[in-house]
Motif scaffolding. Structure first.
Motif, short mmCIF file in Angstrom:
data_model
loop_
_atom_site.label_atom_id
_atom_site.label_comp_id
_atom_site.label_asym_id
_atom_site.label_seq_id
_atom_site.Cartn_x
_atom_site.Cartn_y
_atom_site.Cartn_z
N VAL A 21 0.83 -1.20 0.00
CA VAL A 21 0.00 0.00 0.00
C VAL A 21 0.86 1.25 0.00
O VAL A 21 2.00 1.24 0.46
CB VAL A 21 -0.95 0.03 1.23
N ASP A 22 0.31 2.34 -0.56
CA ASP A 22 0.94 3.66 -0.53
C ASP A 22 0.28 4.49 0.55
O ASP A 22 -0.95 4.49 0.67
CB ASP A 22 0.79 4.36 -1.87
N ILE A 23 1.08 5.21 1.32
CA ILE A 23 0.57 6.05 2.40
C ILE A 23 0.46 7.48 1.88
O ILE A 23 1.44 8.03 1.39
CB ILE A 23 1.48 5.98 3.63
N LYS A 24 -0.74 8.04 1.99
CA LYS A 24 -0.98 9.40 1.52
C LYS A 24 -1.96 10.04 2.49
O LYS A 24 -3.14 9.70 2.50
CB LYS A 24 -1.57 9.35 0.11
N GLY A 25 -1.48 10.94 3.33
CA GLY A 25 -2.31 11.56 4.34
C GLY A 25 -3.44 12.38 3.72
O GLY A 25 -3.21 13.19 2.84
N LYS A 31 -8.35 11.84 12.08
CA LYS A 31 -8.15 10.64 12.90
C LYS A 31 -7.26 9.64 12.17
O LYS A 31 -7.40 9.44 10.96
CB LYS A 31 -9.49 9.97 13.19
N GLY A 32 -6.38 9.00 12.90
CA GLY A 32 -5.55 7.94 12.33
C GLY A 32 -4.64 8.41 11.24
O GLY A 32 -4.26 7.65 10.35
N MET A 33 -4.25 9.68 11.28
CA MET A 33 -3.40 10.25 10.23
C MET A 33 -1.94 9.85 10.46
O MET A 33 -1.48 9.86 11.59
CB MET A 33 -3.55 11.76 10.22
N HIS A 51 -11.38 -0.28 11.29
CA HIS A 51 -11.24 1.07 10.73
C HIS A 51 -9.84 1.40 10.27
O HIS A 51 -9.63 2.45 9.68
CB HIS A 51 -11.66 2.12 11.76
N ALA A 52 -8.87 0.56 10.58
CA ALA A 52 -7.47 0.94 10.32
C ALA A 52 -6.66 -0.26 9.84
O ALA A 52 -7.13 -1.39 9.83
CB ALA A 52 -6.85 1.52 11.59
N LEU A 53 -5.43 0.05 9.46
CA LEU A 53 -4.48 -0.97 9.02
C LEU A 53 -3.19 -0.83 9.79
O LEU A 53 -2.79 0.28 10.14
CB LEU A 53 -4.14 -0.78 7.53
N ASN A 71 0.10 2.33 12.62
CA ASN A 71 -1.34 2.10 12.43
C ASN A 71 -1.95 3.33 11.78
O ASN A 71 -1.78 4.44 12.26
CB ASN A 71 -2.01 1.83 13.77
N ILE A 72 -2.67 3.12 10.68
CA ILE A 72 -3.23 4.21 9.89
C ILE A 72 -4.66 3.84 9.52
O ILE A 72 -4.95 2.70 9.20
CB ILE A 72 -2.44 4.40 8.58
N ARG A 73 -5.54 4.85 9.56
CA ARG A 73 -6.90 4.62 9.07
C ARG A 73 -6.88 4.43 7.56
O ARG A 73 -5.99 4.94 6.87
CB ARG A 73 -7.80 5.79 9.45
N ILE A 74 -7.92 3.74 7.05
CA ILE A 74 -7.90 3.37 5.63
C ILE A 74 -8.07 4.57 4.71
O ILE A 74 -7.77 4.48 3.51
CB ILE A 74 -8.96 2.31 5.30
N GLU A 75 -8.53 5.72 5.21
CA GLU A 75 -8.66 6.90 4.37
C GLU A 75 -7.31 7.43 3.91
O GLU A 75 -7.21 8.15 2.93
CB GLU A 75 -9.39 8.02 5.11
#
Length: 140
Positions: A21-25, A31-33, A51-53, A71-75
């Motif tokens: 996966v690519d992380i893009k805030g 939340k979970g940023m 809600h998160a990964l 840990n990051i939210r899926i958004e």
């Protein structure tokens, strides 16, 4: 009962363990940023919650690279396209290998670097416009 129409509907099976996966805030969801260090990084999913990964990302600290678990939210995460080219090349190589085996010939399956273009002469229809600097005029 109808399907829910929410923004996050159908996200239960969106990611699986081992996905790249690519992380893009996303600034719209605080939340979970992820921390700014991880923005634009690519990692592998090691944990999936409602809600998160959980993602393993390599972080460079001075001279060494440390695998960090965040840990990051899926958004703030999307599937990476980095393996698409590789998987496409594997399928094409299998097809070429199968065809070559049927014809009893050898085929090179390795990627070849882009070769230089052959020499050619450029013919212009109009005369080129020559540019020259304007002479300096001293006005006192």
């Amino acid at each position: 009962m109808t399907n829910s129409k929410g923004y996050r509907r159908g996200t239960r099976d969106l990611f699986a363990l081992g996905d790249i996966v690519d992380i893009k805030g996303n600034g719209a969801v605080q939340k979970g940023m992820p921390h700014k260090v991880y923005h634009g990084k690519t990692g592998r999913v090691y944990n999936v919650t409602a809600h998160a990964l959980g993602v393993i990302v390599n972080k460079r600290v001075r001279g060494r690279i440390i695998p960090k678990r965040i840990n990051i939210r899926i958004e703030h995460v999307k599937h990476s396209q980095c393996r698409q080219d590789f998987l496409q090349r594997v399928k094409q190589n299998e097809k070429l290998r199968k065809e070559a085996k049927e014809k009893n010939e050898r085929v090179c399956l390795r990627r070849q670097p882009a070769q230089p273009r052959p020499a050619h002469i450029v013919n212009g229809k109009e005369q080129p416009i020559l540019l020259a600097p304007i002479p300096y005029e001293f006005i006192a």
